[in-house]
Design a protein around this motif. Structure first.
Motif, PDB file in Angstrom:
ATOM      1  N   THR A 162       5.966  -3.097   7.004  1.00  0.00           N
ATOM      2  CA  THR A 162       5.631  -2.205   8.087  1.00  0.00           C
ATOM      3  C   THR A 162       5.342  -0.675   7.942  1.00  0.00           C
ATOM      4  OG1 THR A 162       7.720  -2.022   9.231  1.00  0.00           O
ATOM      5  CG2 THR A 162       6.290  -4.093   9.779  1.00  0.00           C
ATOM      6  N   ARG A 163       5.972  -0.247   7.103  1.00  0.00           N
ATOM      7  CA  ARG A 163       5.891   1.199   7.046  1.00  0.00           C
ATOM      8  C   ARG A 163       4.434   1.404   6.039  1.00  0.00           C
ATOM      9  NH1 ARG A 163       9.951   5.633   6.587  1.00  0.00           N
ATOM     10  NH2 ARG A 163       8.702   7.589   5.522  1.00  0.00           N
ATOM     11  N   ALA A 164       3.969   2.255   6.533  1.00  0.00           N
ATOM     12  CA  ALA A 164       2.538   2.421   5.748  1.00  0.00           C
ATOM     13  C   ALA A 164       2.854   3.492   4.172  1.00  0.00           C
ATOM     14  CB  ALA A 164       1.515   3.191   6.607  1.00  0.00           C
ATOM     15  N   ASN A 165       2.051   3.142   3.243  1.00  0.00           N
ATOM     16  CA  ASN A 165       2.050   4.181   2.158  1.00  0.00           C
ATOM     17  C   ASN A 165       0.979   5.141   2.662  1.00  0.00           C
ATOM     18  OD1 ASN A 165       3.851   2.295   0.830  1.00  0.00           O
ATOM     19  ND2 ASN A 165       2.046   0.960   0.566  1.00  0.00           N
ATOM     20  N   VAL A 166       1.149   6.317   2.729  1.00  0.00           N
ATOM     21  CA  VAL A 166       0.293   7.402   2.988  1.00  0.00           C
ATOM     22  C   VAL A 166       0.184   8.303   1.931  1.00  0.00           C
ATOM     23  CG1 VAL A 166      -0.353   9.047   4.863  1.00  0.00           C
ATOM     24  CG2 VAL A 166       0.606   7.173   5.438  1.00  0.00           C
ATOM     25  N   TYR A 167      -1.169   8.732   1.441  1.00  0.00           N
ATOM     26  CA  TYR A 167      -1.360   9.416   0.235  1.00  0.00           C
ATOM     27  C   TYR A 167      -2.570  10.636   0.771  1.00  0.00           C
ATOM     28  CZ  TYR A 167       0.861   5.606  -2.209  1.00  0.00           C
ATOM     29  OH  TYR A 167       1.792   4.551  -2.474  1.00  0.00           O
ATOM     30  N   HIS A 168      -2.509  11.496  -0.103  1.00  0.00           N
ATOM     31  CA  HIS A 168      -3.608  12.610   0.152  1.00  0.00           C
ATOM     32  C   HIS A 168      -3.793  13.056   1.557  1.00  0.00           C
ATOM     33  CE1 HIS A 168      -4.237  12.529  -4.091  1.00  0.00           C
ATOM     34  NE2 HIS A 168      -4.233  11.348  -4.100  1.00  0.00           N
ATOM     35  N   GLY A 169      -2.874  13.427   2.261  1.00  0.00           N
ATOM     36  CA  GLY A 169      -2.943  13.706   3.579  1.00  0.00           C
ATOM     37  C   GLY A 169      -3.528  12.839   4.532  1.00  0.00           C
ATOM     38  N   GLY A 170      -3.292  11.433   4.354  1.00  0.00           N
ATOM     39  CA  GLY A 170      -3.793  10.295   5.146  1.00  0.00           C
ATOM     40  C   GLY A 170      -5.078   9.961   4.818  1.00  0.00           C
ATOM     41  N   THR A 225      -0.642  -4.232  -2.502  1.00  0.00           N
ATOM     42  CA  THR A 225      -1.144  -3.183  -1.558  1.00  0.00           C
ATOM     43  C   THR A 225      -2.645  -3.730  -0.987  1.00  0.00           C
ATOM     44  OG1 THR A 225      -1.532  -1.430  -2.851  1.00  0.00           O
ATOM     45  CG2 THR A 225       0.618  -1.717  -2.052  1.00  0.00           C
ATOM     46  N   LEU A 226      -2.801  -3.456   0.361  1.00  0.00           N
ATOM     47  CA  LEU A 226      -4.069  -3.671   0.914  1.00  0.00           C
ATOM     48  C   LEU A 226      -4.450  -2.208   1.736  1.00  0.00           C
ATOM     49  CD1 LEU A 226      -3.259  -7.142   3.069  1.00  0.00           C
ATOM     50  CD2 LEU A 226      -4.155  -6.748   0.698  1.00  0.00           C
ATOM     51  N   GLY A 227      -5.339  -1.571   1.278  1.00  0.00           N
ATOM     52  CA  GLY A 227      -5.705  -0.360   1.559  1.00  0.00           C
ATOM     53  C   GLY A 227      -6.958   0.103   1.897  1.00  0.00           C
ATOM     54  N   VAL A 228      -6.910   1.323   2.431  1.00  0.00           N
ATOM     55  CA  VAL A 228      -8.392   2.065   2.903  1.00  0.00           C
ATOM     56  C   VAL A 228      -8.276   3.522   2.238  1.00  0.00           C
ATOM     57  CG1 VAL A 228      -9.743   2.870   4.582  1.00  0.00           C
ATOM     58  CG2 VAL A 228      -8.511   0.585   4.805  1.00  0.00           C
ATOM     59  N   MET A 229      -9.433   3.829   1.707  1.00  0.00           N
ATOM     60  CA  MET A 229      -9.584   5.075   1.181  1.00  0.00           C
ATOM     61  C   MET A 229     -10.835   5.970   1.828  1.00  0.00           C
ATOM     62  SD  MET A 229      -9.040   5.275  -3.103  1.00  0.00           S
ATOM     63  CE  MET A 229      -7.598   4.287  -3.729  1.00  0.00           C
ATOM     64  N   LEU A 230     -10.775   6.865   2.393  1.00  0.00           N
ATOM     65  CA  LEU A 230     -11.917   7.623   2.724  1.00  0.00           C
ATOM     66  C   LEU A 230     -12.635   8.282   1.907  1.00  0.00           C
ATOM     67  CD1 LEU A 230     -10.078   9.131   6.192  1.00  0.00           C
ATOM     68  CD2 LEU A 230     -11.504   7.005   6.006  1.00  0.00           C
ATOM     69  N   PRO A 231     -13.857   8.976   2.060  1.00  0.00           N
ATOM     70  CA  PRO A 231     -14.382   9.663   1.049  1.00  0.00           C
ATOM     71  C   PRO A 231     -13.685  10.769   0.353  1.00  0.00           C
ATOM     72  CG  PRO A 231     -16.040   8.923   2.767  1.00  0.00           C
ATOM     73  CD  PRO A 231     -14.484   8.599   3.176  1.00  0.00           C
ATOM     74  N   GLY A 232     -13.705  10.932  -0.758  1.00  0.00           N
ATOM     75  CA  GLY A 232     -13.109  11.931  -1.357  1.00  0.00           C
ATOM     76  C   GLY A 232     -12.744  11.527  -2.935  1.00  0.00           C
ATOM     77  N   THR A 233     -12.269  12.622  -3.536  1.00  0.00           N
ATOM     78  CA  THR A 233     -11.805  12.477  -5.079  1.00  0.00           C
ATOM     79  C   THR A 233     -10.132  12.453  -4.972  1.00  0.00           C
ATOM     80  OG1 THR A 233     -13.653  13.517  -5.771  1.00  0.00           O
ATOM     81  CG2 THR A 233     -12.001  13.354  -7.423  1.00  0.00           C
ATOM     82  N   TYR A 234      -9.621  11.729  -5.598  1.00  0.00           N
ATOM     83  CA  TYR A 234      -7.892  11.565  -5.792  1.00  0.00           C
ATOM     84  C   TYR A 234      -7.591  11.123  -7.045  1.00  0.00           C
ATOM     85  CZ  TYR A 234      -9.707  10.466  -0.770  1.00  0.00           C
ATOM     86  OH  TYR A 234      -9.997  10.521   0.387  1.00  0.00           O
ATOM     87  N   PHE A 246      -4.303   9.406  -8.931  1.00  0.00           N
ATOM     88  CA  PHE A 246      -3.030   8.540  -8.758  1.00  0.00           C
ATOM     89  C   PHE A 246      -2.098   8.197 -10.226  1.00  0.00           C
ATOM     90  CE2 PHE A 246      -5.387   7.360  -5.184  1.00  0.00           C
ATOM     91  CZ  PHE A 246      -4.741   7.340  -4.097  1.00  0.00           C
ATOM     92  N   SER A 247      -0.885   8.023 -10.273  1.00  0.00           N
ATOM     93  CA  SER A 247      -0.298   7.843 -11.083  1.00  0.00           C
ATOM     94  C   SER A 247      -0.053   6.418 -11.193  1.00  0.00           C
ATOM     95  CB  SER A 247       1.036   8.600 -11.528  1.00  0.00           C
ATOM     96  OG  SER A 247       0.505   9.870 -11.926  1.00  0.00           O
ATOM     97  N   THR A 248       0.430   5.826 -12.178  1.00  0.00           N
ATOM     98  CA  THR A 248       0.898   4.156 -12.198  1.00  0.00           C
ATOM     99  C   THR A 248       2.168   3.958 -13.005  1.00  0.00           C
ATOM    100  OG1 THR A 248       0.039   3.671 -14.164  1.00  0.00           O
ATOM    101  CG2 THR A 248      -1.755   3.516 -12.232  1.00  0.00           C
ATOM    102  N   GLN A 249       2.801   3.172 -12.364  1.00  0.00           N
ATOM    103  CA  GLN A 249       4.072   3.035 -13.169  1.00  0.00           C
ATOM    104  C   GLN A 249       3.790   1.506 -13.804  1.00  0.00           C
ATOM    105  OE1 GLN A 249       7.351   3.088 -10.383  1.00  0.00           O
ATOM    106  NE2 GLN A 249       7.590   5.034 -10.474  1.00  0.00           N
TER     107      GLN A 249
END
Length: 102
Positions: free
Chosen positions: A10-18, A34-43, A45-48
């Motif tokens: 239930t805890r959201a994963n939040v990146y890049h200021g939401g 993970t099921l997610g949404v990205m708003l317009p922008g350039t980001y 991410f690092s992977t493990q």
């Protein structure tokens, strides 16, 4: 696509200021997604673990760590990112995605 009988964190994963958010699910087989949404922008991410990003809605450009050029993707397509790496993603309109790990 739908997933049945999953555990949802239930805890959201939040990146890049939401501007990027997701929820983690665990399938009955123990697969993490993970099921997610990205708003317009350039980001960036690092992977493990290795990841496959499956796009449900929207458009983006992706540049993997070992590539010099960007690749375009849209809803219905996916791209793979190796483990212990990184990628840049430029989102042009709301991006809805499923990230498969491992």
């Amino acid at each position: 696509m739908s997933f049945k009988n999953v555990e949802v964190k239930t805890r959201a994963n939040v990146y890049h200021g939401g501007k990027v958010t997701s929820r983690t699910i665990i399938t009955p087989e123990g697969e993490m997604k993970t099921l997610g949404v990205m708003l317009p922008g350039t980001y960036r991410f690092s992977t493990q673990a290795p990841e496959v990003m499956e796009l449900s809605q929207g458009h983006c450009r992706v540049k993997l760590a070992d590539q010099q050029s960007w690749s375009d993707y849209q809803a219905g397509q996916s791209f793979s990112v190796p483990g212990n790496s990184h990628f840049e993603i430029e989102v042009t309109d709301l991006l809805d995605y499923i990230c498969h790990f491992g």
